[in-house]
Design a protein around this motif. Structure first.
Motif, PDB file in Angstrom:
ATOM      1  N   VAL A  43       0.857  -1.186   0.000  1.00  0.00           N
ATOM      2  CA  VAL A  43       0.000   0.000   0.000  1.00  0.00           C
ATOM      3  C   VAL A  43       0.895   1.238   0.000  1.00  0.00           C
ATOM      4  N   PRO A  44       0.750   2.121  -0.985  1.00  0.00           N
ATOM      5  CA  PRO A  44       1.642   3.285  -1.106  1.00  0.00           C
ATOM      6  C   PRO A  44       1.345   4.362  -0.063  1.00  0.00           C
ATOM      7  N   GLU A  45       2.348   5.173   0.202  1.00  0.00           N
ATOM      8  CA  GLU A  45       2.204   6.331   1.094  1.00  0.00           C
ATOM      9  C   GLU A  45       2.422   7.590   0.269  1.00  0.00           C
ATOM     10  N   PHE A  46       1.322   8.214  -0.170  1.00  0.00           N
ATOM     11  CA  PHE A  46       1.437   9.404  -1.013  1.00  0.00           C
ATOM     12  C   PHE A  46       1.728  10.669  -0.201  1.00  0.00           C
ATOM     13  N   GLY A  47       1.457  10.623   1.095  1.00  0.00           N
ATOM     14  CA  GLY A  47       1.777  11.768   1.943  1.00  0.00           C
ATOM     15  C   GLY A  47       0.728  12.847   1.977  1.00  0.00           C
ATOM     16  N   ASN A  48      -0.439  12.599   1.384  1.00  0.00           N
ATOM     17  CA  ASN A  48      -1.520  13.582   1.468  1.00  0.00           C
ATOM     18  C   ASN A  48      -2.860  12.858   1.474  1.00  0.00           C
ATOM     19  N   HIS A  49      -3.860  13.509   2.046  1.00  0.00           N
ATOM     20  CA  HIS A  49      -5.170  12.880   2.226  1.00  0.00           C
ATOM     21  C   HIS A  49      -5.890  12.662   0.900  1.00  0.00           C
ATOM     22  N   LYS A  50      -5.678  13.543  -0.047  1.00  0.00           N
ATOM     23  CA  LYS A  50      -6.381  13.467  -1.324  1.00  0.00           C
ATOM     24  C   LYS A  50      -6.089  12.156  -2.058  1.00  0.00           C
ATOM     25  N   ASP A  51      -4.836  11.743  -2.071  1.00  0.00           N
ATOM     26  CA  ASP A  51      -4.436  10.552  -2.812  1.00  0.00           C
ATOM     27  C   ASP A  51      -4.330   9.308  -1.929  1.00  0.00           C
ATOM     28  N   GLU A  52      -4.731   9.424  -0.680  1.00  0.00           N
ATOM     29  CA  GLU A  52      -4.530   8.350   0.296  1.00  0.00           C
ATOM     30  C   GLU A  52      -5.106   7.005  -0.160  1.00  0.00           C
ATOM     31  N   TRP A  77      -4.987   7.483  -8.174  1.00  0.00           N
ATOM     32  CA  TRP A  77      -5.029   8.588  -9.129  1.00  0.00           C
ATOM     33  C   TRP A  77      -3.711   8.717  -9.886  1.00  0.00           C
ATOM     34  N   ARG A  78      -2.648   8.178  -9.340  1.00  0.00           N
ATOM     35  CA  ARG A  78      -1.353   8.173 -10.018  1.00  0.00           C
ATOM     36  C   ARG A  78      -0.637   6.859  -9.729  1.00  0.00           C
ATOM     37  N   ASP A  79       0.437   6.629 -10.413  1.00  0.00           N
ATOM     38  CA  ASP A  79       1.166   5.370 -10.265  1.00  0.00           C
ATOM     39  C   ASP A  79       1.619   5.214  -8.815  1.00  0.00           C
ATOM     40  N   PRO A  80       1.161   4.159  -8.114  1.00  0.00           N
ATOM     41  CA  PRO A  80       1.511   4.007  -6.699  1.00  0.00           C
ATOM     42  C   PRO A  80       2.906   3.442  -6.465  1.00  0.00           C
ATOM     43  N   ARG A  81       3.508   2.827  -7.465  1.00  0.00           N
ATOM     44  CA  ARG A  81       4.744   2.074  -7.236  1.00  0.00           C
ATOM     45  C   ARG A  81       5.898   2.918  -6.699  1.00  0.00           C
ATOM     46  N   PRO A  82       6.112   4.151  -7.174  1.00  0.00           N
ATOM     47  CA  PRO A  82       7.213   4.944  -6.620  1.00  0.00           C
ATOM     48  C   PRO A  82       6.996   5.348  -5.156  1.00  0.00           C
ATOM     49  N   PHE A  83       5.791   5.158  -4.641  1.00  0.00           N
ATOM     50  CA  PHE A  83       5.477   5.590  -3.287  1.00  0.00           C
ATOM     51  C   PHE A  83       5.380   4.417  -2.300  1.00  0.00           C
ATOM     52  N   ILE A  84       5.877   3.269  -2.718  1.00  0.00           N
ATOM     53  CA  ILE A  84       5.947   2.111  -1.821  1.00  0.00           C
ATOM     54  C   ILE A  84       7.334   2.079  -1.202  1.00  0.00           C
TER      55      ILE A  84
END
Length: 274
Positions: A92-101, A186-193
């Protein structure tokens, strides 16, 4: 994104923008789901719904969970331990903001989790409690009826599953879910894992995801990762709701529990001891 996917999203976009979660639409979805279940199995979940007739014997499994809120209050940090166990394994990625959570299991306050319950004179302890939330794996799931590609489906054990490869990102399931238990990439989650777990697939942009009760563990007799992380505290109890001798069934018979929005007729499989 291939041409078929783009074509569908172009057609579905207007419907999604108009809002497919209108109350009338949800009622129709729930009614359709109940009728489909009755036609498929010859019976409804009569133990929980008087409209479907007297209680009947069941075959097969229906997995469910009990969350003891007080035990989480008594064990600070336990909720976050359960979340970490789930999110780290499932990439599960961590985007760092509530909008993309993106969230499979998370905490919220009492008023947001139990919107139908009064918070008047609610104790300070419960007011400040971090209450775990996740997919309710409903026995009468509106999300399954809303999905046009069968990417969302209920398996033979009553677990609501996601086929990431079949998801076209229309978000109809998100609009149909009354518990906000689904997330959209909403965006590619892989860089945020933080650290990719090769044992579980990562997702792509434009895909919905959610808790799966760790269905891949259930087949080998293991509990979901969050339940395993809770350990001997018994803050989370998991098992077959259709088995009267299971621990989860015994606890439900002996303790008072509540569910999220039970009046909608979705028949959630997650129960809370308050």
């Amino acid at each position: 994104m291939d041409k078929t996917r783009r074509k569908f999203l172009k057609i579905a976009g207007l419907s999604a923008a108009a809002g497919v979660a209108a109350p009338v639409g949800l009622d129709r979805l729930l009614g359709k789901s109940a009728r489909a279940a009755s036609q498929q199995h010859g019976e409804g979940n009569a133990a929980h719904d008087e409209k479907l007739g007297p209680e009947r014997a069941y075959t097969g499994k229906r997995y469910g969970m009990i969350i003891d809120v007080q035990k989480f209050i008594d064990n600070p940090g336990l909720a976050q331990k359960c979340i970490k166990a789930c999110h780290s394994y499932h990439n599960v990625p961590e985007f760092g903001n509530h909008k993309d959570e993106i969230k499979w299991i998370w905490t919220d306050d009492f008023g947001n989790v139990f919107t139908g319950q009064s918070t008047y004179k609610l104790s300070d302890e419960m007011q400040n409690a971090e209450i775990l939330s996740l997919c309710n794996h409903c026995d009468n799931p509106p999300c399954v009826q809303a999905c046009p590609t069968k990417a969302t489906f209920k398996n033979e054990d009553g677990v609501i599953m996601m086929d990431f490869h079949r998801c076209i990102g229309c978000r109809f399931c998100m609009a149909a879910c009354p518990y906000s238990s689904r997330s959209f990439n909403w965006r590619d989650p892989r860089p945020f894992i933080d650290k990719v777990n090769d044992q579980f697939p990562t997702r792509m942009r434009g895909v919905v995801e959610k808790c799966s009760f760790c269905a891949w563990r259930l087949s080998s007799g293991k509990d979901p990762l969050c339940v395993e992380a809770a350990g001997d505290t018994k803050a989370m109890i998991f098992g077959d709701l259709n088995d009267p001798d299971s621990e989860v069934s015994r606890v439900l018979k002996s303790r008072f529990t509540i569910q999220r929005k039970p009046g909608l007729g979705t028949k959630p499989s997650v129960f809370y001891i308050i």
